[in-house]
Design an enzyme around this catalytic site. Sequence first.
Site, PDB file in Angstrom:
ATOM      1  N   HIS A 130       0.836  -1.203   0.000  1.00 56.33           N
ATOM      2  CA  HIS A 130       0.000   0.000   0.000  1.00 56.33           C
ATOM      3  C   HIS A 130       0.869   1.251   0.000  1.00 56.33           C
ATOM      4  O   HIS A 130       0.617   2.209  -0.748  1.00 56.33           O
ATOM      5  CB  HIS A 130      -0.921  -0.022   1.226  1.00 56.33           C
ATOM      6  CG  HIS A 130      -1.659   1.255   1.463  1.00 56.33           C
ATOM      7  ND1 HIS A 130      -2.970   1.447   1.097  1.00 56.33           N
ATOM      8  CD2 HIS A 130      -1.277   2.418   2.073  1.00 56.33           C
ATOM      9  CE1 HIS A 130      -3.358   2.662   1.448  1.00 56.33           C
ATOM     10  NE2 HIS A 130      -2.354   3.269   2.044  1.00 56.33           N
ATOM     11  N   GLU A 131       1.898   1.271   0.848  1.00 56.23           N
ATOM     12  CA  GLU A 131       2.773   2.447   0.915  1.00 56.23           C
ATOM     13  C   GLU A 131       3.585   2.603  -0.368  1.00 56.23           C
ATOM     14  O   GLU A 131       3.823   3.725  -0.830  1.00 56.23           O
ATOM     15  CB  GLU A 131       3.696   2.342   2.134  1.00 56.23           C
ATOM     16  CG  GLU A 131       2.975   2.288   3.475  1.00 56.23           C
ATOM     17  CD  GLU A 131       2.001   3.431   3.679  1.00 56.23           C
ATOM     18  OE1 GLU A 131       2.221   4.522   3.100  1.00 56.23           O
ATOM     19  OE2 GLU A 131       1.015   3.251   4.408  1.00 56.23           O
ATOM     20  N   HIS A 134       1.526   4.377  -2.870  1.00 60.59           N
ATOM     21  CA  HIS A 134       1.558   5.839  -2.722  1.00 60.59           C
ATOM     22  C   HIS A 134       2.785   6.419  -3.429  1.00 60.59           C
ATOM     23  O   HIS A 134       2.704   7.475  -4.064  1.00 60.59           O
ATOM     24  CB  HIS A 134       1.614   6.217  -1.246  1.00 60.59           C
ATOM     25  CG  HIS A 134       0.288   6.181  -0.556  1.00 60.59           C
ATOM     26  ND1 HIS A 134      -0.834   6.792  -1.061  1.00 60.59           N
ATOM     27  CD2 HIS A 134      -0.093   5.612   0.632  1.00 60.59           C
ATOM     28  CE1 HIS A 134      -1.852   6.601  -0.232  1.00 60.59           C
ATOM     29  NE2 HIS A 134      -1.428   5.889   0.791  1.00 60.59           N
ATOM     30  N   GLU A 200      -6.301   7.078  -0.777  1.00 61.14           N
ATOM     31  CA  GLU A 200      -6.280   5.842  -0.007  1.00 61.14           C
ATOM     32  C   GLU A 200      -6.928   4.695  -0.780  1.00 61.14           C
ATOM     33  O   GLU A 200      -6.419   3.580  -0.791  1.00 61.14           O
ATOM     34  CB  GLU A 200      -6.976   6.039   1.349  1.00 61.14           C
ATOM     35  CG  GLU A 200      -6.222   6.925   2.319  1.00 61.14           C
ATOM     36  CD  GLU A 200      -4.836   6.401   2.662  1.00 61.14           C
ATOM     37  OE1 GLU A 200      -4.603   5.178   2.575  1.00 61.14           O
ATOM     38  OE2 GLU A 200      -3.971   7.226   3.002  1.00 61.14           O
TER      39      GLU A 200
END
Length: 310
Positions: A130-131, A134, A200
């Site tokens: 997930h990071e 980003h 998100e």
Amino acid sequence: MNYFRTALLLAGLTALFMGVGFLIAGKSGALIALVVAAGMNLFTYWNSDRMVLSMHGAHEVDRNSAPDLYNLVAELAGRAQLPMPRVYIMDEAQPNAFATGRNPENAAVAVTVGLMQQLSREELAGVIAHELAHIKNHDTLIMTITATIAGAISMVAQFGMFFGGNRGNNGPGIIGSIAMMILAPIAAMLVQMAISRTREYAADNLGARICGNPMSLASALSRIENAAHQIPNMEAERNPATAHMFIINPLSGQGMDNLFATHPSTANRIAALQQLAAEIGAGGMSPSMGRAVPPRGPWGGSAPRRGPWG
């Protein structure tokens, strides 16, 4: 997030910053605020990662000091076709994580000790993916600049409560100062919310594809959400303007800065991941790991590994 929306959001925050300056010191205050905002943006562009990592007491690790974590980040970064980011650990019991950096070539991923202790390897892979999403989506720079300006707005608004209230006709007065102190940080948080909600969901989707199993990320979100309500993150409480950078809101919700959620509903995020799992297959083969990823199965055992890694 596209460059046009990024520019609009930054312009909105800068205008808000100038508005606070105008209320405190008129046109000269607005001009000073514009110059300060420009300087902050330039400074943050080059120093954003160091600033946020320092705020949260993160220390860098490598393959020798934290081999399991470092190798997992390297594995997932390769899958995402990203340069290897720097890896940091925060000495926080609350499980959480964030990414920062002005671009993929100068990025960092930071996780808490609590995250490593309480999640399985597959859940941790989902969080890290997930990071990395980003970073791949170029979210990290706007996230950090937003945190910097929003924090400055809150600080200046509180300063204006005392400075403006004593300036008679040249300032906003007591009532205006109180209104500014309350409304300016709320307005800044609304902009943070606008940034957070779209990024998100996008990072969840791409992160699930990077790690190969949407349900691992969904399970991690649920566990982090539950723990965040029970375990305080004191550094985040001292720096609430950075809350939107974490995968789950790290704040306890007791202060004014938490009147509005900086993240989408975790239940809605999990529902979106469940739908994605149904589309691509809940078993989620992860080619980089060479096997089907089970819902649990941490670090060679059936329960999360306890204690610091490496």
